[in-house]
Write an enzyme that holds these catalytic residues in place. Structure first.
Site, PDB file in Angstrom:
ATOM      1  N   ASP A  82      -9.031   1.044   5.991  1.00  0.00           N
ATOM      2  CA  ASP A  82      -8.005   0.590   5.059  1.00  0.00           C
ATOM      3  C   ASP A  82      -8.655  -0.128   3.882  1.00  0.00           C
ATOM      4  OD1 ASP A  82      -5.409   0.077   4.153  1.00  0.00           O
ATOM      5  OD2 ASP A  82      -5.271  -1.813   5.239  1.00  0.00           O
ATOM      6  N   ASP A 104     -10.017   2.830  -2.315  1.00  0.00           N
ATOM      7  CA  ASP A 104      -9.065   2.159  -3.199  1.00  0.00           C
ATOM      8  C   ASP A 104      -9.725   1.915  -4.551  1.00  0.00           C
ATOM      9  OD1 ASP A 104      -7.205   0.664  -4.503  1.00  0.00           O
ATOM     10  OD2 ASP A 104      -7.074  -0.934  -3.011  1.00  0.00           O
ATOM     11  N   GLU A 134      -5.537   5.575  -3.767  1.00  0.00           N
ATOM     12  CA  GLU A 134      -4.410   4.793  -4.280  1.00  0.00           C
ATOM     13  C   GLU A 134      -4.335   4.915  -5.794  1.00  0.00           C
ATOM     14  OE1 GLU A 134      -2.833   0.149  -4.406  1.00  0.00           O
ATOM     15  OE2 GLU A 134      -3.731   0.931  -2.575  1.00  0.00           O
ATOM     16  N   HIS A 180       1.477  -6.721  -0.652  1.00  0.00           N
ATOM     17  CA  HIS A 180       0.817  -7.194   0.554  1.00  0.00           C
ATOM     18  C   HIS A 180       1.244  -8.627   0.876  1.00  0.00           C
ATOM     19  CE1 HIS A 180      -2.357  -4.115  -0.724  1.00  0.00           C
ATOM     20  NE2 HIS A 180      -1.809  -3.645   0.379  1.00  0.00           N
ATOM     21  N   GLY A 181       1.110  -8.982   2.145  1.00  0.00           N
ATOM     22  CA  GLY A 181       1.385 -10.351   2.549  1.00  0.00           C
ATOM     23  C   GLY A 181       2.811 -10.551   3.048  1.00  0.00           C
ATOM     24  N   HIS A 211       1.957   1.199   1.283  1.00  0.00           N
ATOM     25  CA  HIS A 211       1.245  -0.015   1.685  1.00  0.00           C
ATOM     26  C   HIS A 211       2.186  -1.215   1.573  1.00  0.00           C
ATOM     27  CE1 HIS A 211      -3.216   1.112   1.643  1.00  0.00           C
ATOM     28  NE2 HIS A 211      -2.549   2.257   1.532  1.00  0.00           N
ATOM     29  N   GLY A 212       1.793  -2.318   2.193  1.00  0.00           N
ATOM     30  CA  GLY A 212       2.595  -3.533   2.099  1.00  0.00           C
ATOM     31  C   GLY A 212       4.002  -3.331   2.623  1.00  0.00           C
ATOM     32  N   ASP A 256       0.795  -4.642   8.874  1.00  0.00           N
ATOM     33  CA  ASP A 256      -0.190  -5.641   9.266  1.00  0.00           C
ATOM     34  C   ASP A 256       0.465  -7.014   9.440  1.00  0.00           C
ATOM     35  OD1 ASP A 256      -2.483  -7.055   9.815  1.00  0.00           O
ATOM     36  OD2 ASP A 256      -3.363  -6.861   7.842  1.00  0.00           O
TER      37      ASP A 256
END
EC number: 4.1.2.13
Length: 309
Positions: A82, A104, A134, A180-181, A211-212, A256
């Protein structure tokens, strides 16, 4: 049981409008919880390793843990890098036996991203591995990848089509509003589904990646905060939005943050309720079970991937 590429599972997902969960792993308990969930749900599975996870757990340990998971479960698994930042880390992972890598290059200009991605594609394909790239930038933080909201740019559909044609990449991560996060939206959650539809129409045979995409389940946030945590206002991508995206070319959904929250909430709860406890098995075991329950929920209710193996 074997390490496999994502080609066949993505081809099936594209035609049947579901998504495959790609779950980030860092240690034994996380791997066990995820794999047990996939086995229980008879679901396809991608285990993915970030650069930070490689540094923390060390490549040899992670590889052996994944091998043990395959032997124990009898599952075929995609092992994916990743957010590989450069050619070297992608090459190392392919050489180590990863069946899929992400390069990426989104921080680079368009032409530089194409050149870097093409270099990785040529090497990975020569070794039988597949490549995700990406285009566009996601806000938020993942390991050492940091993009603030003002710098985040959505993926241009025409550029996406050109990028895929010129690089030969196997799947494409796009930016349509996720980040993200644990703090994905300051106001109302929003994903640009019209942009997603345009991209999918232009490159209908290319699996798209979100993603995210953790939903930051409120029950885990609440439990973390109840037992001494401090993560107020965390907000993720609503589950119905993930389901909608899976109907328009999204074949891989990265998760994640939800894993971290599920695990941390259970550990916090046990240690606060039993402050005398110091046996790691007594709090990591329940944390592993919490991850399994959460992943099964994702597979059944969000990804619609049960019984798709």
């Amino acid at each position: 049981m074997a390490l496999i590429t994502s080609k066949e599972m993505f081809a099936k997902a594209l035609t049947q409008d579901y998504a495959v969960g790609a779950f980030n792993v860092n240690n034994m308990e996380i791997i066990q919880g995820i794999v047990d969930a996939a086995k229980e749900e008879n679901a396809p599975l991608i285990l993915q390793v970030s650069a930070g996870a490689r540094k923390y757990a060390r490549p040899a340990y992670l590889l052996k843990l994944v091998e043990a998971a395959m032997e124990d479960s009898g599952l075929d698994i995609v092992l994916h890098l990743d957010h590989g930042e450069d050619f070297d880390i992608c090459k190392k992972c392919v050489d180590d036996g990863f069946t899929s890598v992400m390069i990426d290059g989104s921080k680079h200009a368009f032409e530089e991203n194409i050149a870097l991605t093409k270099q990785v594609v040529e090497y990975a394909h020569s070794k039988g591995a597949v490549v995700e790239a990406e285009l566009g930038k996601l806000a938020g933080v993942e390991d050492n990848i940091k993009v603030d909201a003002r710098s985040a740019t959505f993926t241009d559909p025409d550029e996406a089509a050109e990028f895929v044609e010129r690089t030969g990449v196997d799947s494409l991560a796009i930016a349509i509003g996720t980040s993200h996060g644990a703090y994905k939206f300051k106001g109302e959650p929003y994903l640009d589904f019209e942009r997603l539809k345009q991209i999918h129409e232009l490159i209908p045979d290319i699996p798209l990646v979100l993603h995210g995409a953790s939903t930051v389940l409120p029950e885990f946030v609440a439990k973390c905060n109840e037992y001494g945590g401090n993560i107020p206002g965390a907000q993720g991508v609503p589950e119905d939005m993930i389901r909608t995206a899976a109907g328009h070319g999204i074949c891989k959904v990265n998760i994640d943050t939800d894993l971290r929250l599920a695990m941390t909430a259970e550990v916090r709860k046990l240690l606060m309720e039993k402050p005398e406890e110091f046996d790691p098995r007594k709090y990591l075991g329940p944390a592993r079970d919490a991850i399994q329950r959460m992943v099964q929920h994702k597979i059944k209710n969000v990804l619609n991937a049960s019984n798709q193996r």
